[in-house]
Design an enzyme around this catalytic site. Structure first.
Site, PDB file in Angstrom:
ATOM      1  N   LYS A  80      14.960  40.783  41.596  1.00  0.00           N
ATOM      2  CA  LYS A  80      15.521  42.069  41.179  1.00  0.00           C
ATOM      3  C   LYS A  80      16.153  41.918  39.804  1.00  0.00           C
ATOM      4  O   LYS A  80      16.742  40.868  39.496  1.00  0.00           O
ATOM      5  CB  LYS A  80      16.553  42.484  42.232  1.00  0.00           C
ATOM      6  CG  LYS A  80      17.178  43.848  42.086  1.00  0.00           C
ATOM      7  CD  LYS A  80      18.075  44.104  43.300  1.00  0.00           C
ATOM      8  CE  LYS A  80      18.791  45.426  43.286  1.00  0.00           C
ATOM      9  NZ  LYS A  80      19.600  45.622  44.511  1.00  0.00           N
ATOM     10  N   SER A 154      18.542  49.521  46.843  1.00  0.00           N
ATOM     11  CA  SER A 154      18.242  49.545  45.428  1.00  0.00           C
ATOM     12  C   SER A 154      17.226  48.474  45.026  1.00  0.00           C
ATOM     13  O   SER A 154      16.720  48.459  43.909  1.00  0.00           O
ATOM     14  CB  SER A 154      19.546  49.330  44.626  1.00  0.00           C
ATOM     15  OG  SER A 154      20.164  48.087  44.970  1.00  0.00           O
ATOM     16  N   SER A 178      20.788  47.369  50.661  1.00  0.00           N
ATOM     17  CA  SER A 178      19.685  47.287  49.708  1.00  0.00           C
ATOM     18  C   SER A 178      18.722  46.134  49.979  1.00  0.00           C
ATOM     19  O   SER A 178      17.623  46.121  49.428  1.00  0.00           O
ATOM     20  CB  SER A 178      20.231  47.160  48.286  1.00  0.00           C
ATOM     21  OG  SER A 178      20.993  48.304  47.945  1.00  0.00           O
TER      22      SER A 178
END
Length: 583
Positions: A80, A154, A178
């Site tokens: 990420k 996310s 997330s």
């Protein structure tokens, strides 16, 4: 690359075996990933996409590593874009925030030391302020199975990268869910270790006291492989703690909610039915079930974004937002600025902390030697629906996840039976920080792992013979995965079949059994849960249908066949011996 076959789902086990047999090399793997990422460019999976020139130093480095001493040798992973990769920009989903770190995040450094290959940085909800996967100036990340639906956030890009075969595993982060919601929406495992078990040094924090680095994989075994490399205290990380790797053990009981759960979104009914199916599976395990009041978890969840704890987000990012007006998306700025609300002061924060401490005491008593099970998400949304109502839709996605880190729980999201074709469903198991072993044992029992000492009554399955676009690596493989099917083996029919190319778009094969003559045709054998089989059969368009397919050993199993009327005028491609080799 034409002679190299990669399954759509890359796994540590498959790659390790393929490397050992010299069937593929790490460079072959990276080239395949680059090609896949380019083909899926419109899905907005990447912020820094896989490029051979960027990955080359990590490939070359493998020659100096002994695979026997590097447990992740040659295994490609994504991260990420709020996790630092030295020399590569970190944006946290905000171009104006961008910086280039000079060193890897602690967890990235550990994975590279174990032989893993970083391939790229994935898209995310800006500053990790969402659970929907649409809050990014780099584009809305599409769901891996259905592009009209959200991917979850996310850590959206990380989950979709794994689901689409761009990496064997991917790192996300988790403050409120997330590392779990995107796993459920894309048919993956999402493992969230206990707070501090993996270092967060080199991570752009959403809430530093609550953040965890997490991993997405196709199965629990791969997640635990990554855990062994990533886990351990970091002397330069103030949030780091010492936890031993979990050893799977069966909990004394499973805690399920006694109240009726709330399901939402356009597939609320399908999600409700899928939850009941999961409960039935849990009841077939030889583990005591206790139905409990889960209101304490809801109370804890409400503290995260409905109380003064939101100030931690503003403490971390408020200076940037004030200094760079217009740099953040409007919805992101709205969420961050809620932490600066006048009603929150030191007294309100301490009151919330005292309430939370009492809830921790209650949850500690309830989950002593036990594992809590909830739906990972109570539904999903279309991307259009989230655009129309960004705050409420996002809030619903955290209904069964937000309590976790506040209560210092570990968690693992695992797939259950699909809610519908192309609509994965998953559950999350929660345990106390010191009980990660119980978490893993319960998850393995639910998934049917024979290595766990629990009596699990297997759910009924059926073999299915697949000879065309539902095979591995083809566009409709995702339908098999969405039904909970797993690949078993490659095989051939008895020498009694004709294969034709149907004049459809895209073209499809048709398999027809002949009363005499015919040839042996290559196919794949999959195993599918019976609960999903009926819905799967009903979705198959004519002239294809499911009938009995005779294999070369004389056994007959359900599989794809074609009605005679359509085969009569179609091109005969029997001589190629199967769809993979048809020209």
């Amino acid at each position: 690359m034409a002679d190299k076959h990669f399954p759509r789902a890359l796994s540590i086990r498959w790659l390790r075996d393929a490397y050992l047999k010299h069937e593929v090399s790490p460079e072959d793997t990276v080239r395949e990933i680059v090609n896949r990422a380019e083909a899926d460019a419109g899905m907005n999976i990447w912020i820094t996409p896989p490029r051979m020139e960027r990955i080359r130093p990590y490939l070359d480095r493998l020659a100096s590593l002994d695979p026997a001493g590097a447990p992740l040798w040659g295994i490609p992973f994504a991260m990420k874009d709020n996790i630092d990769w030295a020399g590569v920009p970190t944006t946290a989903g905000c171009p104006d925030f961008q910086y280039v770190p000079t060193e890897h995040a602690a967890v990235v450094a550990r994975l590279i030391a174990a032989g893993a290959i970083p391939v790229g940085k994935t898209n995310m909800d800006q500053f990790a302020t969402g659970l929907v996967g649409t809050r990014s100036p780099y584009g809305e990340t599409h769901n891996a199975l259905r592009g009209d639906l959200i991917s979850g956030g996310s850590s959206s890009g990380s989950a979709v990268a794994v689901a689409r075969g761009h990496a064997a595993f991917a790192l996300g982060t988790d403050t409120a869910g997330s590392g779990r919601v995107p796993a459920a929406l894309n048919g993956l495992v999402g493992f969230k270790p206990s707070l501090g078990a993996w270092p967060t040094k080199g991570v752009v924090h959403a809430c530093a006291s609550l953040d965890c680095v997490t991993v997405f994989t196709h199965d629990l075994a791969d997640a635990l492989e990554v855990d062994r490399a990533a886990r351990g205290i970091d002397d330069f990380d103030p949030w780091s703690k010492s936890f031993l790797p979990p050893t799977a053990a069966i909990p004394a009981k499973l805690c399920l909610p006694k109240e009726q759960l709330h399901f939402f979104g356009p597939y609320a009914k399908e999600y409700g039915r899928a939850w009941q199916t999961a409960v039935e599976r849990l009841n077939r395990l030889d583990i005591e079930i206790e139905y409990v009041d889960i209101r304490l978890f809801s109370q804890a969840a409400s503290l995260l974004y409905g109380g003064p704890f939101v100030e931690e987000r503003w403490a971390g990012l408020g200076g940037f937002i004030d200094a760079h007006p217009g740099s953040a998306l409007p919805v992101t700025e709205q969420i961050l600025r809620s932490g600066a609300a006048e009603q929150y002061d030191a007294a309100s924060l301490f009151k919330a902390m005292h309430t939370l401490q009492m809830l921790k005491l209650e949850s500690g008593k309830l989950l002593k030697d036990a594992v809590l099970v909830l739906p990972t998400a109570g539904g999903t949304w279309s991307r259009d629906q989230v655009r129309a109502n960004p705050v409420q839709t996002n809030n619903e996605m955290g209904r069964y996840t937000n309590h976790c880190n506040l209560l210092d729980l570990c968690a693992v999201a695992v797939p259950s039976d699909a809610a519908a074709i192309g609509l994965p469903f998953g559950i999350t198991l929660f345990a106390l920080a010191e009980n990660e072993g119980l978490l893993c044992g319960a998850a393995k029992a639910f998934l049917g792992d024979p290595g766990v000492h629990a009596t699990a009554v297997s759910r009924p399955n059926t073999l299915v013979a697949v000879c065309g676009l539902h095979m591995r690596g083809y566009p409709l493989e995702k339908q098999m995965r969405a039904c909970g099917a797993r690949f078993v083996r490659e095989d051939r029919t008895a020498a009694k079949y004709r294969m034709v190319r149907l004049p459809t778009t895209p073209s499809k094969p048709g398999l027809v059994k002949r009363p005499q003559g015919g040839s042996a045709i290559g196919l794949e054998v999959w195993e599918m849960p019976m609960e999903a089989f009926g819905l799967f059969v009903a979705s198959i368009p004519a002239p294809l249908c499911i009938g009995k397919v005779e294999l070369r050993d004389g056994t007959e199993i359900p599989g794809f066949v074609c009605e005679d009327y359509a085969a009569a005028e179609a091109e005969d491609i029997t001589a190629f011996g199967g769809w993979r080799t048809a020209k």
